[in-house]
Design a protein around this motif. Structure first.
Motif, PDB file in Angstrom:
ATOM      1  N   ILE A   3       3.243   6.135 -14.647  1.00 12.45           N
ATOM      2  CA  ILE A   3       3.432   4.694 -14.786  1.00 12.45           C
ATOM      3  C   ILE A   3       4.082   4.168 -13.512  1.00 12.45           C
ATOM      4  CG2 ILE A   3       4.566   2.834 -16.068  1.00 12.45           C
ATOM      5  CD1 ILE A   3       4.519   4.711 -18.511  1.00 12.45           C
ATOM      6  N   VAL A   4       3.474   3.141 -12.933  1.00  7.33           N
ATOM      7  CA  VAL A   4       4.077   2.453 -11.791  1.00  7.33           C
ATOM      8  C   VAL A   4       4.758   1.217 -12.353  1.00  7.33           C
ATOM      9  CG1 VAL A   4       3.685   1.382  -9.550  1.00  7.33           C
ATOM     10  CG2 VAL A   4       2.289   3.338 -10.253  1.00  7.33           C
ATOM     11  N   GLU A   5       6.083   1.268 -12.428  1.00  7.19           N
ATOM     12  CA  GLU A   5       6.901   0.287 -13.140  1.00  7.19           C
ATOM     13  C   GLU A   5       7.446  -0.753 -12.160  1.00  7.19           C
ATOM     14  OE1 GLU A   5       8.752  -2.038 -15.052  1.00  7.19           O
ATOM     15  OE2 GLU A   5       8.385  -0.473 -16.554  1.00  7.19           O
ATOM     16  N   VAL A   6       6.951  -1.993 -12.267  1.00  9.41           N
ATOM     17  CA  VAL A   6       7.346  -3.053 -11.340  1.00  9.41           C
ATOM     18  C   VAL A   6       8.318  -4.049 -11.965  1.00  9.41           C
ATOM     19  CG1 VAL A   6       5.123  -2.884 -10.143  1.00  9.41           C
ATOM     20  CG2 VAL A   6       5.439  -4.618 -11.911  1.00  9.41           C
ATOM     21  N   GLY A   7       8.469  -4.002 -13.266  1.00  8.90           N
ATOM     22  CA  GLY A   7       9.241  -5.042 -13.950  1.00  8.90           C
ATOM     23  C   GLY A   7      10.728  -4.800 -13.973  1.00  8.90           C
ATOM     24  N   GLY A   8      11.120  -3.575 -14.333  1.00 10.98           N
ATOM     25  CA  GLY A   8      12.538  -3.279 -14.443  1.00 10.98           C
ATOM     26  C   GLY A   8      13.032  -3.350 -15.875  1.00 10.98           C
ATOM     27  N   PRO A   9      14.197  -3.952 -16.104  1.00 14.47           N
ATOM     28  CA  PRO A   9      14.847  -3.861 -17.411  1.00 14.47           C
ATOM     29  C   PRO A   9      14.043  -4.399 -18.584  1.00 14.47           C
ATOM     30  CG  PRO A   9      15.924  -5.507 -16.014  1.00 14.47           C
ATOM     31  CD  PRO A   9      15.014  -4.709 -15.141  1.00 14.47           C
ATOM     32  N   TYR A  52      -3.359  -2.361  -5.570  1.00 14.47           N
ATOM     33  CA  TYR A  52      -3.526  -1.244  -4.630  1.00 14.47           C
ATOM     34  C   TYR A  52      -3.515   0.080  -5.389  1.00 14.47           C
ATOM     35  CZ  TYR A  52      -3.557  -1.250   0.531  1.00 14.47           C
ATOM     36  OH  TYR A  52      -3.926  -1.251   1.853  1.00 14.47           O
ATOM     37  N   ALA A  53      -2.576   0.222  -6.329  1.00 14.52           N
ATOM     38  CA  ALA A  53      -2.475   1.461  -7.099  1.00 14.52           C
ATOM     39  C   ALA A  53      -3.724   1.684  -7.938  1.00 14.52           C
ATOM     40  CB  ALA A  53      -1.234   1.416  -7.988  1.00 14.52           C
ATOM     41  N   LEU A  54      -4.304   0.603  -8.464  1.00 14.49           N
ATOM     42  CA  LEU A  54      -5.560   0.713  -9.203  1.00 14.49           C
ATOM     43  C   LEU A  54      -6.650   1.301  -8.310  1.00 14.49           C
ATOM     44  CD1 LEU A  54      -7.578   0.127 -11.504  1.00 14.49           C
ATOM     45  CD2 LEU A  54      -7.649  -2.259 -10.714  1.00 14.49           C
ATOM     46  N   GLN A  55      -6.750   0.803  -7.088  1.00 14.85           N
ATOM     47  CA  GLN A  55      -7.785   1.283  -6.172  1.00 14.85           C
ATOM     48  C   GLN A  55      -7.553   2.740  -5.774  1.00 14.85           C
ATOM     49  OE1 GLN A  55      -7.269  -2.286  -3.467  1.00 14.85           O
ATOM     50  NE2 GLN A  55      -9.498  -2.197  -3.490  1.00 14.85           N
ATOM     51  N   VAL A 115      11.943   4.319  -6.178  1.00 13.33           N
ATOM     52  CA  VAL A 115      11.482   4.452  -4.798  1.00 13.33           C
ATOM     53  C   VAL A 115      11.464   3.089  -4.111  1.00 13.33           C
ATOM     54  CG1 VAL A 115      10.000   6.402  -5.430  1.00 13.33           C
ATOM     55  CG2 VAL A 115       8.997   4.142  -5.207  1.00 13.33           C
ATOM     56  N   ILE A 116      11.644   3.125  -2.803  1.00 14.03           N
ATOM     57  CA  ILE A 116      11.433   1.954  -1.950  1.00 14.03           C
ATOM     58  C   ILE A 116      10.521   2.385  -0.810  1.00 14.03           C
ATOM     59  CG2 ILE A 116      12.472   0.122  -0.574  1.00 14.03           C
ATOM     60  CD1 ILE A 116      15.115   0.634  -1.966  1.00 14.03           C
ATOM     61  N   VAL A 117       9.278   1.975  -0.865  1.00  7.81           N
ATOM     62  CA  VAL A 117       8.264   2.202   0.170  1.00  7.81           C
ATOM     63  C   VAL A 117       8.234   3.680   0.571  1.00  7.81           C
ATOM     64  CG1 VAL A 117       7.193   1.147   2.202  1.00  7.81           C
ATOM     65  CG2 VAL A 117       8.791  -0.171   0.853  1.00  7.81           C
ATOM     66  N   GLY A 157       0.807  -1.211   0.000  1.00  7.56           N
ATOM     67  CA  GLY A 157       0.000   0.000   0.000  1.00  7.56           C
ATOM     68  C   GLY A 157       0.839   1.259   0.000  1.00  7.56           C
ATOM     69  N   MET A 158       1.851   1.300   0.856  1.00  6.44           N
ATOM     70  CA  MET A 158       2.695   2.477   0.945  1.00  6.44           C
ATOM     71  C   MET A 158       3.477   2.712  -0.342  1.00  6.44           C
ATOM     72  SD  MET A 158       2.881   4.761   3.208  1.00  6.44           S
ATOM     73  CE  MET A 158       4.484   5.330   2.661  1.00  6.44           C
ATOM     74  N   THR A 159       3.918   1.648  -0.990  1.00  5.46           N
ATOM     75  CA  THR A 159       4.655   1.798  -2.243  1.00  5.46           C
ATOM     76  C   THR A 159       3.759   2.410  -3.318  1.00  5.46           C
ATOM     77  OG1 THR A 159       6.079  -0.081  -1.723  1.00  5.46           O
ATOM     78  CG2 THR A 159       5.954   0.584  -4.025  1.00  5.46           C
ATOM     79  N   ALA A 160       2.521   1.915  -3.420  1.00  2.00           N
ATOM     80  CA  ALA A 160       1.573   2.466  -4.391  1.00  2.00           C
ATOM     81  C   ALA A 160       1.277   3.931  -4.089  1.00  2.00           C
ATOM     82  CB  ALA A 160       0.293   1.639  -4.398  1.00  2.00           C
ATOM     83  N   TRP A 161       1.063   4.253  -2.822  1.00  2.00           N
ATOM     84  CA  TRP A 161       0.761   5.624  -2.409  1.00  2.00           C
ATOM     85  C   TRP A 161       1.912   6.561  -2.732  1.00  2.00           C
ATOM     86  CZ3 TRP A 161      -3.044   8.746  -0.819  1.00  2.00           C
ATOM     87  CH2 TRP A 161      -2.727   9.894  -0.093  1.00  2.00           C
ATOM     88  N   ARG A 162       3.125   6.149  -2.386  1.00  2.00           N
ATOM     89  CA  ARG A 162       4.258   7.037  -2.639  1.00  2.00           C
ATOM     90  C   ARG A 162       4.481   7.223  -4.140  1.00  2.00           C
ATOM     91  NH1 ARG A 162      10.616   6.195  -1.452  1.00  2.00           N
ATOM     92  NH2 ARG A 162      11.273   8.213  -2.270  1.00  2.00           N
TER      93      ARG A 162
END
Length: 337
Positions: free
Chosen positions: A232-238, A175-178, A282-284, A145-150
């Protein structure tokens, strides 16, 4: 009391051990005793539990912990017995800009975590939980939740009418969708599963794309959004960053919050520069940011998505379920089971 530790890190999930130990001591000045009622699984926790990330033998697992205050030490004014609380990911990062760049003081990694029935720790390791939320729901706040919020609000400065792209349907992305929909944004989301995309649409996603059947999903999202999305909330990386850059508008924002496809790789720097995109890692977040998030959650009409819950002594099985990739949203650990 019961606790779960990684007794033999070299054995991975087979090295997870459930033990019975003495309860923690009564709280001293500045401390509180918390009966931990729930936790939730994150990719970071899986990295520690599976041995991908180095940990010390005997390390107590889990960075997320939610529960009820049982006793307070001298000088504690933020909490009282009976209060519902939730842990913070970086207990030493209280406020201001980032002050940490590793996990040496993160519960469940560098220090012992919350896979135990009681803890006695400094009060600063916790914030209050949202009013009306269950312990399982609150346990999803600490990391996902905190990661999505930040990513969306603190760094992205999300506002109503913005367009957002989310990658995958794991805990942070759902979470980011919500959060994004609650704040009036228009949201696109990707997955390799049409079934999961259908679930995302039922939650309010405005556009979905299967990245397995559409390898140029970045271009597809850019066309859908009329030239590129704002956030964009990027979770994949390279392996996904190149497509994310294609999906972003000129002057857009990409927040890198995960490296699920690896820790290194090529980045199309010319396109990043040409589109003048802001790329932030970012980290949390901090204790203060979590307090802000909790207040916001109390005014948002949603509850976190819990895919499945396991008992504390089933933690290894919970990680195996996470490993399978079947989940949509969060996997919880219910200590009352």
């Amino acid at each position: 009391m019961k606790q779960v530790e990684i007794a033999s890190p070299e054995q991975g999930l087979n090295g997870i051990k459930v033990t019975d130990v003495a309860p923690p001591p009564e709280p001293q000045a500045g401390e509180i005793m918390v009966q931990v009622m729930a936790s939730s699984l994150n990719y970071h926790d899986y990295g520690v539990a599976s041995g991908v990330m180095k940990s010390s033998p005997g390390r107590i697992l889990m960075s997320d912990g939610a529960g009820v205050v049982k006793a307070v030490g001298e000088g504690v004014t933020a909490f009282a017995p009976g209060d519902n609380v939730v842990s913070v990911f970086f207990p030493d990062w209280q406020t201001g800009g980032p002050t940490v760049g590793d996990f040496s003081r993160t519960p469940g990694d560098g220090i012992d975590g919350y896979a135990r029935e009681y803890v006695t720790l400094p009060a600063s390791y916790f914030t209050r939980a949202p009013q009306g939320w269950s312990h399982i729901e609150s346990a999803t706040i600490t990391t996902a939740g905190m990661t999505a919020w930040r990513a969306l609000v603190v760094e992205g400065q999300l506002k109503a009418g913005d367009t957002v792209l989310l990658l995958g349907t794991g805990g942070v992305s759902v979470y980011a969708l919500q959060i994004a929909k609650a704040m009036g944004a228009t949201v696109a989301i990707t997955s390799s599963s049409d079934e999961k995309l259908e679930k995302a649409r039922a939650m309010g996603a405005d556009f979905t794309v299967n990245y397995k059947t559409d390898e140029q999903w970045g271009k597809t999202v850019a066309q859908w959004s009329g030239g590129g999305v704002d956030h964009i909330v990027e979770v994949g990386g390279p392996a996904t960053l190149g497509q994310s850059i294609k999906a972003a508008r000129v002057g857009g924002s990409i927040v890198l919050i995960g490296v699920l496809t690896g820790i290194g790789g090529e980045i199309p720097t010319a396109m990043l520069m040409r589109k003048q995109i802001k790329l932030t890692g970012v980290i949390v977040g901090s204790h203060k940011e979590q307090q802000d998030f909790v207040r916001a959650l109390e005014n948002m009409a949603f509850s976190p998505v819990i895919d499945k819950s396991f008992a504390l002594d089933e933690l290894a099985d919970a990680f195996r379920y996470e490993e399978s990739g079947q989940h949509f949203g969060k996997i919880a650990v219910d200590y009352s089971k």
